[in-house]
Design a protein around this motif. Sequence first.
Motif, PDB file in Angstrom:
ATOM      1  N   TYR A 131       0.883  -1.157   0.000  1.00 28.27           N
ATOM      2  CA  TYR A 131       0.000   0.000   0.000  1.00 28.27           C
ATOM      3  C   TYR A 131       0.929   1.218   0.000  1.00 28.27           C
ATOM      4  N   LYS A 185       2.974   1.244   3.484  1.00 25.42           N
ATOM      5  CA  LYS A 185       2.322   0.803   4.711  1.00 25.42           C
ATOM      6  C   LYS A 185       2.219  -0.708   4.673  1.00 25.42           C
ATOM      7  N   ARG A 186       2.535  -1.319   5.791  1.00 23.17           N
ATOM      8  CA  ARG A 186       2.495  -2.772   5.793  1.00 23.17           C
ATOM      9  C   ARG A 186       2.279  -3.316   7.197  1.00 23.17           C
ATOM     10  N   GLY A 187       2.022  -4.605   7.246  1.00 19.94           N
ATOM     11  CA  GLY A 187       2.077  -5.327   8.503  1.00 19.94           C
ATOM     12  C   GLY A 187       0.823  -5.198   9.342  1.00 19.94           C
ATOM     13  N   TYR A 212       0.252  -1.827  10.558  1.00 22.02           N
ATOM     14  CA  TYR A 212      -0.022  -0.814   9.529  1.00 22.02           C
ATOM     15  C   TYR A 212       0.914   0.383   9.641  1.00 22.02           C
ATOM     16  N   LYS A 213       2.187   0.111   9.848  1.00 20.08           N
ATOM     17  CA  LYS A 213       3.134   1.202  10.021  1.00 20.08           C
ATOM     18  C   LYS A 213       3.524   1.790   8.676  1.00 20.08           C
ATOM     19  N   LEU A 214       3.632   3.119   8.657  1.00 17.59           N
ATOM     20  CA  LEU A 214       4.107   3.818   7.475  1.00 17.59           C
ATOM     21  C   LEU A 214       5.620   3.933   7.533  1.00 17.59           C
ATOM     22  N   PHE A 269       8.724   5.733   5.477  1.00 16.57           N
ATOM     23  CA  PHE A 269       8.967   6.793   4.500  1.00 16.57           C
ATOM     24  C   PHE A 269      10.346   6.666   3.868  1.00 16.57           C
TER      25      PHE A 269
END
Lengths: 113, 115
Positions: free
Chosen positions: A32, A94-96, A99-101, A103
């Motif tokens: 994402y 964003k993953r996991g 849902y950490k972004l 950069f």
Amino acid sequence: AQSVTQPDARVTVSEGASLQLRCKYSYFGTPYLFWYVQYPRQGLQLLLKYYPGDPVVQGVNGFEAEFSKSNSSFHLRKASVHWSDWAVYFCAVKRGSNYKLTFGKGTLLTVTP
Amino acid sequence: EAGVTQSPRYAVLQEGQAVSFWCDPISGHDTLYWYQQPRDQGPQLLVYFRDEAVIDNSQLPSDRFSAVRPKGTNSTLKIQSAKQGDTATYLCASSFCGGYYAEQFFGPGTRLTVL
């Protein structure tokens, strides 16, 4: 581990010219992806986001980006740059389960007359 | 609709001093994030909350940094005994839920300089 790479620390474009800012991601699974812009002394603002589906996504102010799974890329484009586009642009993934972004380091866009 | 607000906007400290940053998220947003953004770098997540609970603080230097969100609304990030390496902009963001589709809205940040 996931990562996002923005290979260009700085890009200079003439006003009215087209623009491409590069972003490469490294991620297993469905990414994402996001592009944010940061104007001087301001917080980040979302330009556009990619969720699995159409690989070309439209954003605000004439920006668009194209997702390429084969190239692991999510490059940002604009057909005609305006002086007000002078800012730092960040690509993020964003993953996991949390849902950490994450950069990239950002690309400074400067616009010449 | 008011955005994410942060205070102070700037802080200048000597090494060893303490400082607190305050964040007021967008009304109704249950998820709140604190990021550290060193100069010429992208933001890096320090900690995030859902309501008053810490969901992830794995990147928070626990010996000197602490963060709370006691009523699930406003939040405070505190640095005890600041170091020059803490010089950065501290960004707060909020979202409604924290899933893949949740958009994070960012505040203007607090620019910290540690001398």
